[in-house]
Write an enzyme that holds these catalytic residues in place. Structure first.
Site, PDB file in Angstrom:
ATOM      1  N   ASN A  51      -6.656  -6.403   4.327  1.00 24.02           N
ATOM      2  CA  ASN A  51      -5.248  -6.769   4.155  1.00 24.02           C
ATOM      3  C   ASN A  51      -5.190  -8.055   3.342  1.00 24.02           C
ATOM      4  OD1 ASN A  51      -2.436  -6.156   4.760  1.00 24.02           O
ATOM      5  ND2 ASN A  51      -2.438  -8.002   6.004  1.00 24.02           N
ATOM      6  N   LYS A  52      -4.000  -8.521   3.096  1.00 26.75           N
ATOM      7  CA  LYS A  52      -3.779  -9.697   2.277  1.00 26.75           C
ATOM      8  C   LYS A  52      -4.653 -10.862   2.721  1.00 26.75           C
ATOM      9  CE  LYS A  52      -1.774 -12.212  -0.839  1.00 26.75           C
ATOM     10  NZ  LYS A  52      -1.958 -11.918  -2.283  1.00 26.75           N
ATOM     11  N   ALA A  82       0.797  -1.226   0.000  1.00 22.25           N
ATOM     12  CA  ALA A  82       0.000   0.000   0.000  1.00 22.25           C
ATOM     13  C   ALA A  82       0.834   1.283   0.000  1.00 22.25           C
ATOM     14  CB  ALA A  82      -0.975  -0.015   1.181  1.00 22.25           C
ATOM     15  N   ASP A  95      -4.230  -2.492   3.671  1.00 25.37           N
ATOM     16  CA  ASP A  95      -4.425  -1.811   2.398  1.00 25.37           C
ATOM     17  C   ASP A  95      -5.516  -0.750   2.477  1.00 25.37           C
ATOM     18  OD1 ASP A  95      -2.849  -3.267  -0.024  1.00 25.37           O
ATOM     19  OD2 ASP A  95      -3.259  -4.649   1.610  1.00 25.37           O
TER      20      ASP A  95
END
Length: 341
Positions: free
Chosen positions: A237-238, A46, A227
């Site tokens: 997030n991931k 990010a 993110d």
């Protein structure tokens, strides 16, 4: 090491698709080349995407007529939808371009870069100080992380991995545990490479081993990046992050989100409003060009998940610590000024 920088009138970035085997740099001279690098994850993370977005505007402003520049800038802004920093970087430099032309756009982009470097240092200090408070009787820590949140995901140092780097530098890291992070192995390829570069002790685990590792007492804290952070604290997030949060909650292990203040998106009320990018079947059904499933198989491939705020102990930014365990939320408290330029 800088993941991304402005060099002699163009963007230079580390090609993360070549790691860990080769440290290769890409010289990016057009926005089209930058969009391609973003979409194929040659540059990712990010904060790094925020810098890339701002520098992409500077690149377009310097080399294209204004109308054409705005067309390609719109394409750049939409290259990846989940991470808020890409759009913020674009918007920051574009506003400067509207006010003062190409020179102002470049000045704003360089400010975004420099602000990110300073933010990562601040997050490392705040994150380690918070761990001291949460785990006062642990002199050395074993921490688990997912994906890649180091220098490769920013400009220098990183977010969650930046905290781990400072723990190591301070002699307080017993061991880092990096989830391999399927399907593209950003943990096994990138985080492990960065941990090796800093000389930190580490292990790589398959993603599906993380929960049992946490539940059996092998982890003191979980540190992840973000993110996009919604106004209520829900965090994208991931993919795989949500599972770590559930395991950490069950084991009463601190679960910290470490991300720059720019990742907090007050325009997004909660996690249900965050668009989740699906990257298609190819990344799941094949690896390095070799098919790993039957030829007619398709896949669901969400790149991110959303962790509800009530599973997060705290959010650490460069400006503050938001104690979600005490019912604080990102929408409360002072907000820092936006990037200059």
């Amino acid at each position: 090491m800088r993941t991304i920088d402005w060099v002699s009138g163009h963007i230079r970035l580390i090609d993360q698709t070549a790691l860990p085997g080769t440290v290769a740099y890409l010289d990016v001279h057009t926005v089209e080349e930058l969009v391609d690098a973003i979409r194929r994850l040659a540059v990712r993370g990010a904060p790094a995407l925020g810098v890339a977005g701002a520098m992409g505007v500077a690149l377009a402003a310097a080399n294209l007529p204004a109308d054409r520049a705005r067309e390609v800038i719109a394409t750049l802004r939409a290259a990846r939808p989940t991470a808020v920093n890409l759009a913020l970087g674009v918007d920051t430099a574009l506003a400067a371009f509207d006010r003062g032309g190409a020179a102002a756009a470049l000045e704003a982009a360089l400010t975004v870069r420099d602000d990110d470097i300073a933010a990562c240092r601040a997050m490392a200090r705040r994150g380690t100080a918070l761990l001291d408070q949460l785990l006062p009787h642990r002199s050395r820590l074993t921490v688990l992380t997912i994906c890649n949140t180091g220098a490769l995901a920013s400009v220098e140092h990183g977010t969650a991995l930046g905290v781990i780097e400072k723990l190591h530098a301070d002699g307080r890291l017993h061991r880092a545990v990096a989830c391999e992070t399927r399907p593209l192995l950003q943990g096994a390829r990138l985080t492990a490479w960065e941990l090796r570069q800093m000389g930190a002790p580490y292990d790589v685990i398959v993603d599906s081993a993380a929960a049992i590792t946490i539940l059996r007492g092998g982890i003191d804290a979980v540190l992840v990046g973000a993110d996009r952070i919604a106004a209520n604290g829900d965090t994208a997030n991931k993919i795989g992050t949500l599972g770590l949060a559930l395991a950490a909650a069950r084991a009463s292990v601190p679960f910290l989100v470490v991300a720059p203040e720019t990742t907090v998106d007050l325009e997004t009320a909660g996690g249900e409003a965050i668009e989740i990018e699906d990257r298609g079947s190819a990344e799941v059904c094949a690896f390095h060009g070799i098919r790993t499933t039957p030829d007619d198989a398709t896949a669901r491939n969400p790149a991110f998940d959303v962790t509800p705020a009530d599973l997060i102990t705290a959010i650490v930014t460069d400006q503050r610590v938001i104690d979600l365990s005490a019912n604080e939320i990102p929408a409360e408290g002072p907000r820092p000024a936006q990037h200059a330029g």
